[in-house]
Design a protein around this motif. Structure first.
Motif, PDB file in Angstrom:
ATOM      1  N   TYR A 170       0.842  -1.192   0.000  1.00 14.62           N
ATOM      2  CA  TYR A 170       0.000   0.000   0.000  1.00 14.62           C
ATOM      3  C   TYR A 170       0.880   1.245   0.000  1.00 14.62           C
ATOM      4  CZ  TYR A 170      -3.550  -3.319   1.534  1.00 14.62           C
ATOM      5  OH  TYR A 170      -4.381  -4.403   1.628  1.00 14.62           O
ATOM      6  N   LEU A 171       0.400   2.296  -0.648  1.00 14.21           N
ATOM      7  CA  LEU A 171       1.099   3.573  -0.663  1.00 14.21           C
ATOM      8  C   LEU A 171       0.049   4.676  -0.679  1.00 14.21           C
ATOM      9  CD1 LEU A 171       4.169   4.504  -2.741  1.00 14.21           C
ATOM     10  CD2 LEU A 171       2.206   6.005  -2.808  1.00 14.21           C
ATOM     11  N   THR A 172       0.229   5.672   0.167  1.00 14.60           N
ATOM     12  CA  THR A 172      -0.663   6.828   0.200  1.00 14.60           C
ATOM     13  C   THR A 172       0.183   8.086   0.180  1.00 14.60           C
ATOM     14  OG1 THR A 172      -2.358   5.655   1.461  1.00 14.60           O
ATOM     15  CG2 THR A 172      -2.442   8.046   1.544  1.00 14.60           C
ATOM     16  N   ASP A 173      -0.262   9.067  -0.600  1.00 13.69           N
ATOM     17  CA  ASP A 173       0.431  10.346  -0.672  1.00 13.69           C
ATOM     18  C   ASP A 173      -0.618  11.438  -0.867  1.00 13.69           C
ATOM     19  OD1 ASP A 173       2.566  12.104  -0.650  1.00 13.69           O
ATOM     20  OD2 ASP A 173       3.430  11.395  -2.533  1.00 13.69           O
ATOM     21  N   LEU A 174      -0.223  12.661  -0.552  1.00  8.67           N
ATOM     22  CA  LEU A 174      -1.091  13.813  -0.722  1.00  8.67           C
ATOM     23  C   LEU A 174      -0.758  14.497  -2.040  1.00  8.67           C
ATOM     24  CD1 LEU A 174      -3.291  15.445   0.746  1.00  8.67           C
ATOM     25  CD2 LEU A 174      -1.468  16.715   1.877  1.00  8.67           C
ATOM     26  N   VAL A 175      -1.773  14.884  -2.804  1.00  8.53           N
ATOM     27  CA  VAL A 175      -1.562  15.540  -4.093  1.00  8.53           C
ATOM     28  C   VAL A 175      -1.455  17.050  -3.871  1.00  8.53           C
ATOM     29  CG1 VAL A 175      -2.518  15.939  -6.389  1.00  8.53           C
ATOM     30  CG2 VAL A 175      -2.779  13.693  -5.305  1.00  8.53           C
ATOM     31  N   PHE A 176      -0.287  17.604  -4.196  1.00  6.85           N
ATOM     32  CA  PHE A 176      -0.015  19.032  -4.049  1.00  6.85           C
ATOM     33  C   PHE A 176      -0.038  19.723  -5.406  1.00  6.85           C
ATOM     34  CE2 PHE A 176       2.226  17.508  -0.156  1.00  6.85           C
ATOM     35  CZ  PHE A 176       1.512  18.257   0.773  1.00  6.85           C
ATOM     36  N   PRO A 177      -0.144  21.052  -5.436  1.00  4.64           N
ATOM     37  CA  PRO A 177      -0.182  21.787  -6.712  1.00  4.64           C
ATOM     38  C   PRO A 177       0.947  21.445  -7.690  1.00  4.64           C
ATOM     39  CG  PRO A 177      -0.863  23.246  -4.957  1.00  4.64           C
ATOM     40  CD  PRO A 177      -0.397  21.952  -4.297  1.00  4.64           C
ATOM     41  N   PRO A 178       2.213  21.264  -7.262  1.00  5.51           N
ATOM     42  CA  PRO A 178       3.249  20.922  -8.256  1.00  5.51           C
ATOM     43  C   PRO A 178       3.036  19.556  -8.944  1.00  5.51           C
ATOM     44  CG  PRO A 178       4.261  21.694  -6.229  1.00  5.51           C
ATOM     45  CD  PRO A 178       2.792  21.513  -5.956  1.00  5.51           C
ATOM     46  N   ASP A 179       2.163  18.703  -8.362  1.00  5.73           N
ATOM     47  CA  ASP A 179       1.871  17.382  -8.927  1.00  5.73           C
ATOM     48  C   ASP A 179       0.779  17.434  -9.985  1.00  5.73           C
ATOM     49  OD1 ASP A 179       3.585  16.272  -6.949  1.00  5.73           O
ATOM     50  OD2 ASP A 179       1.903  16.190  -5.520  1.00  5.73           O
ATOM     51  N   THR A 180       0.202  18.639 -10.200  1.00  7.04           N
ATOM     52  CA  THR A 180      -1.012  18.719 -11.013  1.00  7.04           C
ATOM     53  C   THR A 180      -0.847  19.568 -12.270  1.00  7.04           C
ATOM     54  OG1 THR A 180      -1.857  20.633  -9.794  1.00  7.04           O
ATOM     55  CG2 THR A 180      -2.465  18.455  -8.954  1.00  7.04           C
ATOM     56  N   ASN A 181      -1.799  19.370 -13.169  1.00 12.59           N
ATOM     57  CA  ASN A 181      -1.849  20.124 -14.426  1.00 12.59           C
ATOM     58  C   ASN A 181      -2.730  21.369 -14.263  1.00 12.59           C
ATOM     59  OD1 ASN A 181      -4.564  19.256 -14.592  1.00 12.59           O
ATOM     60  ND2 ASN A 181      -3.984  17.423 -15.726  1.00 12.59           N
ATOM     61  N   HIS A 182      -3.037  22.030 -15.380  1.00 13.54           N
ATOM     62  CA  HIS A 182      -3.848  23.245 -15.342  1.00 13.54           C
ATOM     63  C   HIS A 182      -5.322  22.987 -14.987  1.00 13.54           C
ATOM     64  CE1 HIS A 182      -4.140  21.701 -19.428  1.00 13.54           C
ATOM     65  NE2 HIS A 182      -5.266  22.374 -19.557  1.00 13.54           N
ATOM     66  N   HIS A 183      -5.712  21.738 -14.886  1.00 14.23           N
ATOM     67  CA  HIS A 183      -7.067  21.374 -14.451  1.00 14.23           C
ATOM     68  C   HIS A 183      -7.107  21.103 -12.947  1.00 14.23           C
ATOM     69  CE1 HIS A 183      -8.328  21.040 -18.622  1.00 14.23           C
ATOM     70  NE2 HIS A 183      -7.334  20.202 -18.846  1.00 14.23           N
ATOM     71  N   ASN A 184      -5.946  21.281 -12.291  1.00 17.20           N
ATOM     72  CA  ASN A 184      -5.809  20.979 -10.853  1.00 17.20           C
ATOM     73  C   ASN A 184      -6.051  19.504 -10.554  1.00 17.20           C
ATOM     74  OD1 ASN A 184      -5.070  23.610  -9.995  1.00 17.20           O
ATOM     75  ND2 ASN A 184      -7.223  24.220 -10.199  1.00 17.20           N
ATOM     76  N   THR A 185      -5.660  18.656 -11.515  1.00 16.33           N
ATOM     77  CA  THR A 185      -5.707  17.205 -11.311  1.00 16.33           C
ATOM     78  C   THR A 185      -4.303  16.649 -11.527  1.00 16.33           C
ATOM     79  OG1 THR A 185      -6.312  16.773 -13.621  1.00 16.33           O
ATOM     80  CG2 THR A 185      -8.123  17.038 -12.035  1.00 16.33           C
ATOM     81  N   ILE A 186      -4.014  15.546 -10.891  1.00 21.01           N
ATOM     82  CA  ILE A 186      -2.672  14.979 -10.937  1.00 21.01           C
ATOM     83  C   ILE A 186      -2.287  14.602 -12.373  1.00 21.01           C
ATOM     84  CG2 ILE A 186      -3.368  12.596 -10.463  1.00 21.01           C
ATOM     85  CD1 ILE A 186      -0.882  12.427  -8.582  1.00 21.01           C
ATOM     86  N   PHE A 187      -1.030  14.847 -12.715  1.00 24.75           N
ATOM     87  CA  PHE A 187      -0.510  14.450 -14.023  1.00 24.75           C
ATOM     88  C   PHE A 187      -0.621  12.931 -14.178  1.00 24.75           C
ATOM     89  CE2 PHE A 187       2.145  18.359 -13.572  1.00 24.75           C
ATOM     90  CZ  PHE A 187       1.779  18.996 -14.750  1.00 24.75           C
ATOM     91  N   GLY A 188      -1.056  12.481 -15.361  1.00 29.70           N
ATOM     92  CA  GLY A 188      -1.131  11.041 -15.631  1.00 29.70           C
ATOM     93  C   GLY A 188       0.221  10.370 -15.490  1.00 29.70           C
ATOM     94  N   GLY A 189       1.276  11.043 -15.929  1.00 30.71           N
ATOM     95  CA  GLY A 189       2.622  10.476 -15.814  1.00 30.71           C
ATOM     96  C   GLY A 189       3.050  10.292 -14.372  1.00 30.71           C
TER      97      GLY A 189
END
Length: 158
Positions: A14-33
């Motif tokens: 298991y792995l859990t992490d928090l999604v921060f702004p540098p992890d996201t695109n212009h839609h404020n969603t995490i980059f697929g990569g």
């Protein structure tokens, strides 16, 4: 050389992490990569837990993005070995988003990766068979042979 069998539970990771702004695109969603990198990393850990050897990724298939993960949400990943061949392991990875304020979770991605175990010289080496125990594990295990054959066929067509 006889290799011991291992229960799926030995590889479950298991792995859990928090999604921060540098992890996201212009839609404020995490980059697929970024999601793909998490998936590859957790699959590697699960495979190494199963065989207790170094591994490399040789295939990623059925990588399906189902829903976005937004800034401020948690990304939760679960991985485990579903099936083994001689030197390869199929690893299933499930990705969920979690709104930490409401507790709402939703499936956001899933993937199957194939990992190969390596010996001290970097050559493919035998891996233990996997023993499914739960109903979900048994279902994954039963369908894995078909996925293996499809991957083999796809590789032969290249």
């Amino acid at each position: 050389m006889l290799v011991q069998s291992c229960p799926v539970q030995q590889s479950r990771t298991y792995l859990t992490d928090l999604v921060f702004p540098p992890d996201t695109n212009h839609h404020n969603t995490i980059f697929g990569g970024k999601v793909m990198a998490y998936v590859d990393k957790i699959a590697c850990i699960a495979a190494m837990r199963h065989c207790r050897k170094p591994v490399v990724t040789v295939s990623s298939d059925s990588f399906d993005f189902l829903a976005p993960i937004k800034t401020g949400e948690a990304i939760n990943l679960e991985a485990y070995v579903t099936w083994t061949h001689r030197t390869s392991m199929e690893v299933f990875v499930k990705v969920e988003s979690e709104n930490l304020l409401t507790g709402t979770k939703r499936m956001t991605a899933r993937a199957y990766l194939t990992m190969i175990a390596l010996d001290e010289e970097g050559k493919p080496t035998l891996v233990p068979a996997v023993v499914p125990e739960t109903e979900e594990e048994q279902l994954q295990h039963e369908k894995a042979k078909e996925r293996y054959e499809l991957r083999k066929k796809r590789k032969a067509e290249v």
